[in-house]
Design an enzyme around this catalytic site. Structure first.
Site, short mmCIF file in Angstrom:
data_model
loop_
_atom_site.label_atom_id
_atom_site.label_comp_id
_atom_site.label_asym_id
_atom_site.label_seq_id
_atom_site.Cartn_x
_atom_site.Cartn_y
_atom_site.Cartn_z
N LYS A 284 -0.83 -0.84 -4.74
CA LYS A 284 -1.56 0.57 -5.04
C LYS A 284 -0.82 1.29 -6.18
O LYS A 284 0.62 1.34 -6.20
CB LYS A 284 -1.42 1.34 -3.98
CG LYS A 284 -2.16 2.86 -4.23
CD LYS A 284 -2.69 3.60 -2.82
CE LYS A 284 -1.48 3.75 -2.10
NZ LYS A 284 -1.83 4.44 -0.61
N ASP B 8 1.02 -1.26 0.14
CA ASP B 8 -0.10 -0.12 0.01
C ASP B 8 0.94 1.07 0.07
O ASP B 8 0.55 2.44 0.28
CB ASP B 8 -0.91 0.15 1.15
CG ASP B 8 -1.86 1.16 1.14
OD1 ASP B 8 -2.28 1.46 -0.04
OD2 ASP B 8 -2.56 1.53 2.22
#
Length: 238
Positions: free
Chosen positions: A193, A153
């Site tokens: 991400k 992330d």
């Protein structure tokens, strides 16, 4: 119409006024004030606080896993850029890292980050730059073998320039992908991400060479005004 305990309606304009407004303070940038105001009014921030998660990002990995089912009991996970630990919190429960699900395999999760991360039962956190030489071998040593999932992330520090930020996070994601190639077990999954912006074509091409299926998803918990999305690559070819 909804009513307050005093019997007054809270619909219409009165309901909109229930949002928390933050006044600008001397020495604080407008962008910081707006960020704080958004945080205070974000339902996922409030939900994370109520449910004991370390951040709203926990719901993103939940929603991704609900669809793609990669956090299964017994899975071995590497969490890149794991601070503050919200993704690991979700993973610990789903991979049965604490052995709480009787009759299910017990998973393992290794989180790495440049900064120290508050300990979490069922997860093992290390301060490590995953870009360092030998970092992949070190992680495999900690994990006791190859990983079933590498998830990230991470986002590069914002410069305030949309195109620059897009290029930075794509570069970071590509580096994470190459790390995944070194540590993933055949059939493994890579989740990361990215920011939509036009430069992710080469990344998608790279992943399609290495995985049997590559898809993209914007989880419901991802803010509508954010250009972030998540790439989920499954079936690592080895």
């Amino acid at each position: 119409m909804a009513k307050t305990p005093t019997g007054k309606n809270t619909s219409g304009r009165g309901q909109r006024d229930l949002k928390v407004k933050v006044k600008s303070a001397r020495g604080r940038k407008l962008s910081s004030t707006l960020w704080l105001q958004r945080q205070l009014n974000d339902p996922y921030v409030k939900r994370a606080q109520a449910e004991g998660y370390r951040g709203r990002a926990a719901y993103k990995i939940m929603e991704l896993d609900d669809k793609y089912r990669f956090l299964v009991p017994g899975a071995r996970i590497v969490d890149l850029g794991c601070a503050p630990g919200g993704w690991a919190q979700v993973a610990v429960k789903r991979i049965n890292a604490l052995g709480e699900k009787q009759g299910k395999a017990v998973g393992r999760i290794i989180g790495v980050d440049l900064q120290e991360v508050e300990p979490l039962a069922g997860a093992e956190f290390h301060q490590l730059d995953f870009m360092d030489d030998g970092a992949d071998d070190q992680v495999k040593e900690w994990l006791g073998g190859r990983a079933d999932v590498v998830m990230s992330d991470m986002a590069a520090a914002s410069s305030g320039h949309k195109q620059t930020d897009h290029m930075r996070i794509i570069s970071l994601c590509e580096t994470a992908a190459y790390f995944a190639f070194d540590v993933l077990e055949e059939g493994g999954t890579f989740v990361a991400k990215v920011l939509a912006g036009g430069a992710e074509g080469e990344l998608q091409k790279l992943l399609k060479q290495k995985f049997t299926k590559v898809t993209n998803m914007k989880p419901p918990s991802s803010r509508s005004d954010s250009s972030e999305k998540f790439v989920v690559a499954t079936g690592f070819r080895g």
